[in-house]
Design a protein around this motif. Structure first.
Motif, PDB file in Angstrom:
ATOM      1  N   ASP A 151      -3.040   3.622 -12.050  1.00  0.00           N
ATOM      2  CA  ASP A 151      -2.802   3.846 -10.626  1.00  0.00           C
ATOM      3  C   ASP A 151      -4.035   3.470  -9.810  1.00  0.00           C
ATOM      4  OD1 ASP A 151      -1.205   4.894  -8.401  1.00  0.00           O
ATOM      5  OD2 ASP A 151      -2.635   6.545  -8.369  1.00  0.00           O
ATOM      6  N   LEU A 170       0.819  -1.206   0.000  1.00  0.00           N
ATOM      7  CA  LEU A 170       0.000   0.000   0.000  1.00  0.00           C
ATOM      8  C   LEU A 170       0.857   1.262   0.000  1.00  0.00           C
ATOM      9  CD1 LEU A 170      -2.768  -1.033   2.551  1.00  0.00           C
ATOM     10  CD2 LEU A 170      -3.070  -0.650   0.089  1.00  0.00           C
ATOM     11  N   THR A 226      -4.530  -3.707  -4.734  1.00  0.00           N
ATOM     12  CA  THR A 226      -3.626  -3.800  -3.577  1.00  0.00           C
ATOM     13  C   THR A 226      -4.407  -3.692  -2.273  1.00  0.00           C
ATOM     14  OG1 THR A 226      -1.830  -2.797  -4.858  1.00  0.00           O
ATOM     15  CG2 THR A 226      -1.588  -2.816  -2.470  1.00  0.00           C
ATOM     16  N   ALA A 227      -5.330  -2.740  -2.199  1.00  0.00           N
ATOM     17  CA  ALA A 227      -6.121  -2.568  -0.981  1.00  0.00           C
ATOM     18  C   ALA A 227      -6.993  -3.793  -0.716  1.00  0.00           C
ATOM     19  CB  ALA A 227      -6.992  -1.316  -1.098  1.00  0.00           C
ATOM     20  N   GLN A 269      -4.253   0.470  -7.050  1.00  0.00           N
ATOM     21  CA  GLN A 269      -4.631   0.813  -5.678  1.00  0.00           C
ATOM     22  C   GLN A 269      -5.767  -0.087  -5.195  1.00  0.00           C
ATOM     23  OE1 GLN A 269      -5.452   4.900  -4.697  1.00  0.00           O
ATOM     24  NE2 GLN A 269      -3.756   5.657  -5.924  1.00  0.00           N
TER      25      GLN A 269
END
Length: 231
Positions: free
Chosen positions: A149, A114, A156-157, A153
């Motif tokens: 991006d 993160l 990944t989160a 994000q």
């Protein structure tokens, strides 16, 4: 007659240690992470593994944050690119799902990702592949640049959240408490929650990941980029 004793060997007779390289440092760090967790991957622990002093490592890696980013990049090298042909959306989702699965398999790395900012070849390959797929789907360059991006994000989160829950002994009880609270919410004070309580907690993690990626891709394709981001 006296017994034979091993004589101390001079340093010149000892086998030379392999020369340090950034690649061998990162490989050793990945091994420690998989065996002991990312929290144990420190310069001191890594120096011990490589039989050297911590100061020697700073020639190749500036700090622990850079080391963790290098570990992430190394792990990303295990991702298999989607086969050519077929629907570009399906290939995009397949690639991002593979990225998420890699982080699922390395819970501590998922949380670190993160904040980590890898810049190695494997990370660049991932970005290039995502940009190519968005370009194939007709996304404007500025929207694709910011969209990548956003997609990473979200993936990944999602991985970090799931990894945290999987490692928490209290997670099942917390989930049951949430489901109970939603199901018993008053329609008078919270009418929207009361109406949608079953849907709020429905679906598997994979179904939610898939839907989220599709929703983001649709938004990327149809949301104009800001003026300052035009090529």
């Amino acid at each position: 007659m006296t017994a034979n004793r091993d004589k101390p060997r001079s340093r010149r007779e000892r086998p030379a240690k392999p020369a340090l390289t950034r690649d061998c440092i990162v490989t050793a760090a990945v091994g420690i992470m998989r065996a002991e967790g990312l929290r144990k991957v420190t310069m001191r622990r890594l120096a011990q593994e490589l039989d050297t002093g911590p100061a020697s490592l700073y020639v190749y890696v500036s700090n622990t944050a850079e080391l963790h980013a290098a570990i992430l990049d190394e792990v990303l090298g295990t991702i298999e690119p989607p086969a050519a042909g077929g629907d570009w959306r399906e290939r995009l989702e397949e690639l991002l799902t593979a990225y998420t699965v890699v982080l699922f398999a390395n819970p501590s790395l998922a949380r670190s990702a993160l904040a980590a900012r890898p810049s190695g070849q494997h990370y660049l390959n991932l970005i290039e592949a995502l940009l190519a797929l968005l370009d194939e789907g007709g996304a404007a360059p500025a929207q694709a640049a910011w969209g990548v991006d956003l997609l990473l994000q979200f993936a990944t989160a999602t991985a970090a959240e799931q990894a945290t829950r999987d490692q928490s002994a209290d997670a099942p009880d917390e989930w049951d408490d949430l489901v109970h609270a939603l199901a018993n919410t008053s329609g008078r004070t919270h009418p929207h929650i009361a109406a949608l309580a079953p849907q709020l907690t429905s679906g598997t993690p994979q179904e939610r990941l898939s839907w989220g990626l599709r929703a983001l891709v649709n938004g990327i394709l149809h949301t104009p980029g800001p003026e300052g981001n035009k090529p």
